[in-house]
Scaffold this active site. Sequence first.
Site, PDB file in Angstrom:
ATOM      1  CE1 TYR A  68      60.775  38.731  21.898  1.00 21.47           C
ATOM      2  CE2 TYR A  68      62.003  39.979  23.631  1.00 21.47           C
ATOM      3  CZ  TYR A  68      61.269  40.005  22.440  1.00 21.47           C
ATOM      4  OH  TYR A  68      61.022  41.179  21.700  1.00 21.47           O
ATOM      5  CG  LEU A  90      72.619  24.630  31.728  1.00 25.02           C
ATOM      6  CD1 LEU A  90      72.918  26.091  30.822  1.00 25.02           C
ATOM      7  CD2 LEU A  90      74.111  23.769  31.503  1.00 25.02           C
ATOM      8  CE  LYS A 139      62.840  37.144  30.089  1.00 27.96           C
ATOM      9  NZ  LYS A 139      62.630  37.501  28.948  1.00 27.96           N
ATOM     10  CB  SER A 141      71.716  43.356  29.912  1.00 29.94           C
ATOM     11  OG  SER A 141      70.992  44.579  30.363  1.00 29.94           O
ATOM     12  CE1 TYR A 175      68.912  39.992  34.175  1.00 34.00           C
ATOM     13  CE2 TYR A 175      68.798  42.427  33.773  1.00 34.00           C
ATOM     14  CZ  TYR A 175      68.834  41.141  33.455  1.00 34.00           C
ATOM     15  OH  TYR A 175      69.092  41.172  31.922  1.00 34.00           O
ATOM     16  CE  LYS A 194      71.688  38.966  31.756  1.00 30.36           C
ATOM     17  NZ  LYS A 194      71.824  37.640  30.979  1.00 30.36           N
ATOM     18  CE1 TYR A 239      72.169  40.040  23.840  1.00 28.57           C
ATOM     19  CE2 TYR A 239      70.345  39.411  25.037  1.00 28.57           C
ATOM     20  CZ  TYR A 239      71.293  39.072  24.209  1.00 28.57           C
ATOM     21  OH  TYR A 239      71.754  37.690  24.176  1.00 28.57           O
ATOM     22  CG  PHE A 240      71.477  49.149  24.220  1.00 30.27           C
ATOM     23  CD1 PHE A 240      72.646  49.090  24.318  1.00 30.27           C
ATOM     24  CD2 PHE A 240      71.402  50.751  25.306  1.00 30.27           C
ATOM     25  CE1 PHE A 240      73.773  49.351  24.603  1.00 30.27           C
ATOM     26  CE2 PHE A 240      72.647  51.048  25.606  1.00 30.27           C
ATOM     27  CZ  PHE A 240      73.644  50.642  25.378  1.00 30.27           C
ATOM     28  CG  ASN A 241      65.378  49.057  26.347  1.00 35.53           C
ATOM     29  OD1 ASN A 241      66.606  49.540  26.741  1.00 35.53           O
ATOM     30  ND2 ASN A 241      64.480  49.008  27.394  1.00 35.53           N
ATOM     31  NE  ARG A 270      65.406  52.789  30.092  1.00 33.69           N
ATOM     32  CZ  ARG A 270      65.234  53.977  30.694  1.00 33.69           C
ATOM     33  NH1 ARG A 270      65.281  55.053  30.096  1.00 33.69           N
ATOM     34  NH2 ARG A 270      65.038  53.577  32.045  1.00 33.69           N
ATOM     35  NE  ARG A 323      60.919  50.312  36.081  1.00 35.63           N
ATOM     36  CZ  ARG A 323      60.834  49.765  34.881  1.00 35.63           C
ATOM     37  NH1 ARG A 323      59.770  48.693  34.679  1.00 35.63           N
ATOM     38  NH2 ARG A 323      61.612  49.862  34.010  1.00 35.63           N
TER      39      ARG A 323
END
Length: 354
Positions: free
Chosen positions: A18, A66, A94, A134, A158, A162, A186-188, A240, A303
Amino acid sequence: MTRKGGAQRIVVAGGAGYIGSHVCVELLQGGKSLLVIDDFSNSSPEALKRVREISGADIELLRADLADPAQEGAVIERVAKFRPDGAVHLAGLKAVGESVAEPMRYYRVNLGATLTLVKALDAAGARLVVFSSSATVYGERNANPVPETGALGPTNPYGRTKLFIEEMLRDLQRADERWKICNLRYFNPVGAHASGRLGEDPAGVPNNLFPYIAQVAVGRRATLAVFGNDYPTRDGTGVRDFIHVEDLARGHGAALDHLAGEKKGLALDVNLGTGRGYSVLEAVAAFKRASNRDIPYEIAPRREGDVAEIFADASLARALFGWRAEKSLDDMCADHWRWQRDNPDGYGRLKPQS
Ligand code: UDP
């Protein structure tokens, strides 16, 4: 624009995914030559076909895992032959929930892929890496906006892969000062390519908010579960820092050019976010406007592992790279919707769609 004498030949590990596919378009449009390494375990060759269509440029491809020691020799040989100036490293697993269930697989794949990539780059004399990290590396108790100096402390395997990879790359740079490293936090990332040809194509039930909303909007799922409405936020739902994937991709080009322009080796940690937060319900409302579809939702329990609110201090990327996010939440929703509407089954490969 790429700088004269900048990094021009780039290995993109995980380039069919993505974010990777959008990074490829961005780098090709900046005049760079690419070698994508991907095993297509969670991506499709169709994405690269579309990257070529959009950019009008060719890409070299090495289909390889890899993290598989048996393939290391072939990777080293192909990377050396490509004569890269550096790499963007986005290869890895991920899914947060999966990482809790199968932590050893996450450590083996994510850390193993990094070791092989670094070895191949070193052998090729290309000591420059932009790593796909992340905001999940941050701990739960930081005040917003979160700067790069915020406390670290991921809450799942996960996120720990990172953080560990960031640490590996920092150690590498300390041991050999020639390396130039940039960990991009990265944020979202949400949205899709404005052409509607590239986007996120999650296998099975989406874990993340935007793909789930999009599948509800297109009628593939009945109802969105909103995980908690009793957080101490504006409307009680989680907040977020959603960032358009094209802005994010531009951040990689900017980071590569910045590293290439540095005289000495260095290791940087840099947030990529917009600097502002939107709530889950604000995102739902924006998507509803963009798609003109109903998005039924129900409030569900919180969650596990979610924080109430997190958004970036995005000032370092601006100061170092001259980069800032430009696209709005409405742009993110409009582009995400266009992708979902035009490609209701993603890239159409055979995957479990339960
Ligand atoms: N979220 C939700 N329903 C979903 C998926 C996510 O309410 O089906 C919420 C989640 O609790 C969080 C926000 O949406 O507040 C963003 O979640 P996502 O998984 O997209 O990203 P995260 O910030 O967890 O990495």
